[in-house]
Design an enzyme around this catalytic site. Structure first.
Site, PDB file in Angstrom:
ATOM      1  CE  LYS A  68      -4.322  -1.572   2.055  1.00 48.70           C
ATOM      2  NZ  LYS A  68      -5.372  -1.280   3.038  1.00 48.70           N
ATOM      3  CG  ASP A 108      -8.580   0.879   3.030  1.00 52.23           C
ATOM      4  OD1 ASP A 108      -9.348  -0.007   2.600  1.00 52.23           O
ATOM      5  OD2 ASP A 108      -7.343   0.768   3.012  1.00 52.23           O
ATOM      6  CB  ALA A 132      -1.645   4.430  16.607  1.00 50.72           C
ATOM      7  N   GLY A 133      -2.543   2.110  13.943  1.00 48.95           N
ATOM      8  CA  GLY A 133      -1.959   1.358  12.837  1.00 48.95           C
ATOM      9  C   GLY A 133      -2.440   1.878  11.491  1.00 48.95           C
ATOM     10  NE  ARG A 155      -0.265  -2.603  22.012  1.00 48.92           N
ATOM     11  CZ  ARG A 155      -0.144  -3.791  21.460  1.00 48.92           C
ATOM     12  NH1 ARG A 155      -0.494  -4.882  22.123  1.00 48.92           N
ATOM     13  NH2 ARG A 155       0.322  -3.910  20.223  1.00 48.92           N
TER      14      ARG A 155
HETATM   15  P1  NDP Z   1      -1.970  -2.650  12.170  1.00 52.58           P
HETATM   16  O1  NDP Z   1      -1.083  -3.790  12.558  1.00 52.58           O
HETATM   17  O2  NDP Z   1      -1.458  -1.606  11.275  1.00 52.58           O
HETATM   18  O3  NDP Z   1      -2.486  -1.927  13.524  1.00 52.58           O
HETATM   19  C1  NDP Z   1      -3.005  -2.655  14.584  1.00 52.58           C
HETATM   20  C2  NDP Z   1      -3.341  -1.727  15.735  1.00 52.58           C
HETATM   21  O4  NDP Z   1      -3.914  -2.531  16.760  1.00 52.58           O
HETATM   22  C3  NDP Z   1      -2.144  -1.001  16.336  1.00 52.58           C
HETATM   23  O5  NDP Z   1      -2.515   0.325  16.661  1.00 52.58           O
HETATM   24  C4  NDP Z   1      -1.866  -1.807  17.611  1.00 52.58           C
HETATM   25  O6  NDP Z   1      -1.357  -1.063  18.664  1.00 52.58           O
HETATM   26  C5  NDP Z   1      -3.262  -2.202  18.006  1.00 52.58           C
HETATM   27  N1  NDP Z   1      -3.260  -3.340  18.897  1.00 52.58           N
HETATM   28  C6  NDP Z   1      -2.889  -4.620  18.622  1.00 52.58           C
HETATM   29  N2  NDP Z   1      -3.012  -5.376  19.730  1.00 52.58           N
HETATM   30  C7  NDP Z   1      -3.446  -4.550  20.720  1.00 52.58           C
HETATM   31  C8  NDP Z   1      -3.773  -4.739  22.098  1.00 52.58           C
HETATM   32  N3  NDP Z   1      -3.663  -5.929  22.667  1.00 52.58           N
HETATM   33  N4  NDP Z   1      -4.208  -3.662  22.793  1.00 52.58           N
HETATM   34  C9  NDP Z   1      -4.327  -2.459  22.224  1.00 52.58           C
HETATM   35  N5  NDP Z   1      -4.029  -2.213  20.926  1.00 52.58           N
HETATM   36  C10 NDP Z   1      -3.603  -3.253  20.185  1.00 52.58           C
HETATM   37  O7  NDP Z   1      -3.288  -3.340  11.590  1.00 52.58           O
HETATM   38  P2  NDP Z   1      -4.405  -2.710  10.643  1.00 52.58           P
HETATM   39  O8  NDP Z   1      -4.644  -1.314  11.041  1.00 52.58           O
HETATM   40  O9  NDP Z   1      -4.077  -3.009   9.247  1.00 52.58           O
HETATM   41  O10 NDP Z   1      -5.669  -3.646  11.005  1.00 52.58           O
HETATM   42  C11 NDP Z   1      -6.303  -3.604  12.265  1.00 52.58           C
HETATM   43  C12 NDP Z   1      -7.525  -4.523  12.243  1.00 52.58           C
HETATM   44  O11 NDP Z   1      -8.459  -4.065  11.289  1.00 52.58           O
HETATM   45  C13 NDP Z   1      -7.225  -5.974  11.869  1.00 52.58           C
HETATM   46  O12 NDP Z   1      -8.036  -6.811  12.668  1.00 52.58           O
HETATM   47  C14 NDP Z   1      -7.678  -6.082  10.429  1.00 52.58           C
HETATM   48  O13 NDP Z   1      -8.128  -7.377  10.070  1.00 52.58           O
HETATM   49  C15 NDP Z   1      -8.855  -5.107  10.414  1.00 52.58           C
HETATM   50  N6  NDP Z   1      -9.092  -4.498   9.112  1.00 52.58           N
HETATM   51  C16 NDP Z   1     -10.382  -4.367   8.694  1.00 52.58           C
HETATM   52  C17 NDP Z   1     -10.669  -3.751   7.511  1.00 52.58           C
HETATM   53  C18 NDP Z   1     -12.073  -3.643   7.056  1.00 52.58           C
HETATM   54  O14 NDP Z   1     -12.303  -3.191   5.922  1.00 52.58           O
HETATM   55  N7  NDP Z   1     -13.054  -3.996   7.867  1.00 52.58           N
HETATM   56  C19 NDP Z   1      -9.600  -3.192   6.666  1.00 52.58           C
HETATM   57  C20 NDP Z   1      -8.285  -3.356   7.202  1.00 52.58           C
HETATM   58  C21 NDP Z   1      -8.050  -3.982   8.396  1.00 52.58           C
HETATM   59  P3  NDP Z   1       0.182  -0.575  18.758  1.00 52.58           P
HETATM   60  O15 NDP Z   1       0.228   0.580  17.814  1.00 52.58           O
HETATM   61  O16 NDP Z   1       0.343  -0.218  20.173  1.00 52.58           O
HETATM   62  O17 NDP Z   1       1.006  -1.757  18.320  1.00 52.58           O
END
Ligand code: NDP
Length: 277
Positions: A68, A108, A132-133, A155
Site C-alpha cells: 500500500k 478505505d 494507531a496502525g 496502546r
Molecule cells: P496494524 O497492525 O497496522 O495496527 C493494529 C493496531 O492494533 C495497532 O494500533 C496496535 O497497537 C493495536 N493493537 C494490537 N493489539 C493490541 C492490544 N492488545 N491492545 C491495544 N491495541 C492493540 O493493523 P491494521 O490497522 O491493518 O488492522 C487492524 C484490524 O483491522 C485488523 O483486525 C484487520 O483485520 C482489520 N481491518 C479491517 C478492515 C475492514 O475493511 N473492515 C480493513 C483493514 C483492516 P500498537 O500501535 O500499540 O502496536
C-alpha cells in the site's frame, strides 16, 4: 464468459489467497452482466508488477499488504487524501493521450465513512478512534475529511501521539477512555480478532456513553465489543461494512456504474460464513 473483450481487474499483494475482494467484485460484475473479471495477483516485485499492469492493459487493481505504501513512488497520479494517508489501496489504469497512466487513491477511508454515515451524520459527530496502525490512519484522515471531531486512543504512546499530531487531534492512552465523551466509538485495533474471541479493546462499562460503535475487525463479524455494545443499547456496525463500502467505491471508480451493494454484501457474507438475519 471470458473473451477477447473482457476487462481485467485484480488485487496485488502478498499474500492474496485469503482476499475476499475477488468474490465481491466478480459477484458485482456478474450481477450487472459486465464483461469484466477480477483476479488475485500475488506480487513480490511491485515495480515490475506495475509495469506489467500497464503493459497488459489491466484496467484497475486493489492494493493490499505489503504494497500500500511501496506503490506510491511508481504512480503517475495520486489523489490528495491518499497522499496524506500515505497509503494507496486502489489503482485505476487509464489511457491518456496514448499513454497508460497509473492513478492511485484510497477507498478505505471512504468505506469507513460510508459505513458510519449509515448510522450517524459525521460532520457534527465526536468520534473516539482506537488504534494507531494502518487502518486507524486511513479512518482518521477520512473522519477529518468529513469534519468529525476526533480523539485518538492507542496502546503505544509514541505512535499514537505522532498520528494524533498529524490528524490535529488529542491523544489519550486506552486506560484514559473512561474520562472521554463521544457519540461514536471506532475500534481500529486488531483486538477481538480470531482466535482471541473473548477480547475487547474497552471495558463494557464505558459503552453506554456512545450512540454508535463500529468494529472494523471482521473475523469474527460479531466481536465481543459489538456484542457488549448492543447490550449497552448502542447502534453497531460490523467490520464487513467498511470492507464492503471500500469495494463499492472501487467498483464505482473503475466502472462508472452504480454498484450492486446488496449483491456485494451477500458475496462477502457468504465468504465469511455470516448470514443475513
Ligand atoms: P496494524 O497492525 O497496522 O495496527 C493494529 C493496531 O492494533 C495497532 O494500533 C496496535 O497497537 C493495536 N493493537 C494490537 N493489539 C493490541 C492490544 N492488545 N491492545 C491495544 N491495541 C492493540 O493493523 P491494521 O490497522 O491493518 O488492522 C487492524 C484490524 O483491522 C485488523 O483486525 C484487520 O483485520 C482489520 N481491518 C479491517 C478492515 C475492514 O475493511 N473492515 C480493513 C483493514 C483492516 P500498537 O500501535 O500499540 O502496536
Amino acid at each position: 464468459m471470458v473473451d477477447g473483450k473482457t476487462k481485467i481487474y485484480g488485487i496485488i499483494g502478498n499474500p492474496v489467497s485469503h482476499s475476499l475482494s475477488p468474490a465481491m467484485h466478480n459477484a458485482a460484475f456478474a450481477a450487472l452482466a459486465e464483461n469484466r473479471i477480477y483476479l488475485p495477483f500475488p506480487v513480490e516485485d511491485v515495480q515490475a508488477a506495475l509495469a506489467g499492469l500497464k503493459a497488459l492493459h489491466i484496467c484497475g487493481v486493489s492494493v493490499t499488504i505489503p504494497h500500500k505504501e511501496t506503490v506510491i513512488p511508481s504512480l503517475d497520479r495520486i489523489d490528495p487524501v491518499a497522499l496524506k494517508i500515505g497509503a494507496v489501496n486502489t489503482i485505476d489504469i487509464r489511457t491518456e493521450e496514448g499513454a497508460r497512466i497509473l492513478c492511485g487513491s484510497n477507498t478505505d477511508w471512504l468505506g469507513a465513512n460510508r459505513a458510519l454515515e449509515s448510522q450517524i451524520g459525521l460532520s457534527q459527530a465526536r468520534v473516539v478512534l482506537l488504534g494507531a496502525g494502518g487502518s486507524a490512519r486511513a479512518i482518521g484522515f477520512g473522519l477529518r475529511e468529513a469534519g468529525a471531531g476526533l480523539v485518538l486512543c492507542s496502546r503505544s504512546e509514541p505512535k499514537g501521539r505522532a498520528l494524533a499530531a498529524e490528524l490535529g487531534c488529542p491523544w489519550f492512552p486506552l486506560s484514559g477512555l473512561a474520562s472521554l465523551e463521544g457519540d461514536v466509538l471506532v475500534n481500529a485495533t486488531s483486538v477481538g480478532m480470531s482466535p482471541r474471541l473473548d477480547a475487547s479493546p474497552v471495558p463494557a462499562a464505558i459503552l453506554p456513553a456512545y450512540q454508535v460503535v463500529m468494529d472494523i475487525v471482521y473475523a469474527p463479524l460479531q466481536t465481543t465489543l459489538l456484542r457488549e455494545a448492543e447490550q449497552a443499547g448502542c447502534r453497531t456496525i460490523n467490520g464487513l461494512e467498511m470492507l464492503l463500502y471500500q469495494g463499492v467505491a472501487q467498483f464505482e471508480l473503475w466502472t462508472g456504474l452504480s454498484a450492486p451493494v446488496e449483491v456485494m454484501r451477500r458475496a462477502l457474507l457468504k465468504c465469511t460464513g455470516g448470514d443475513l438475519s
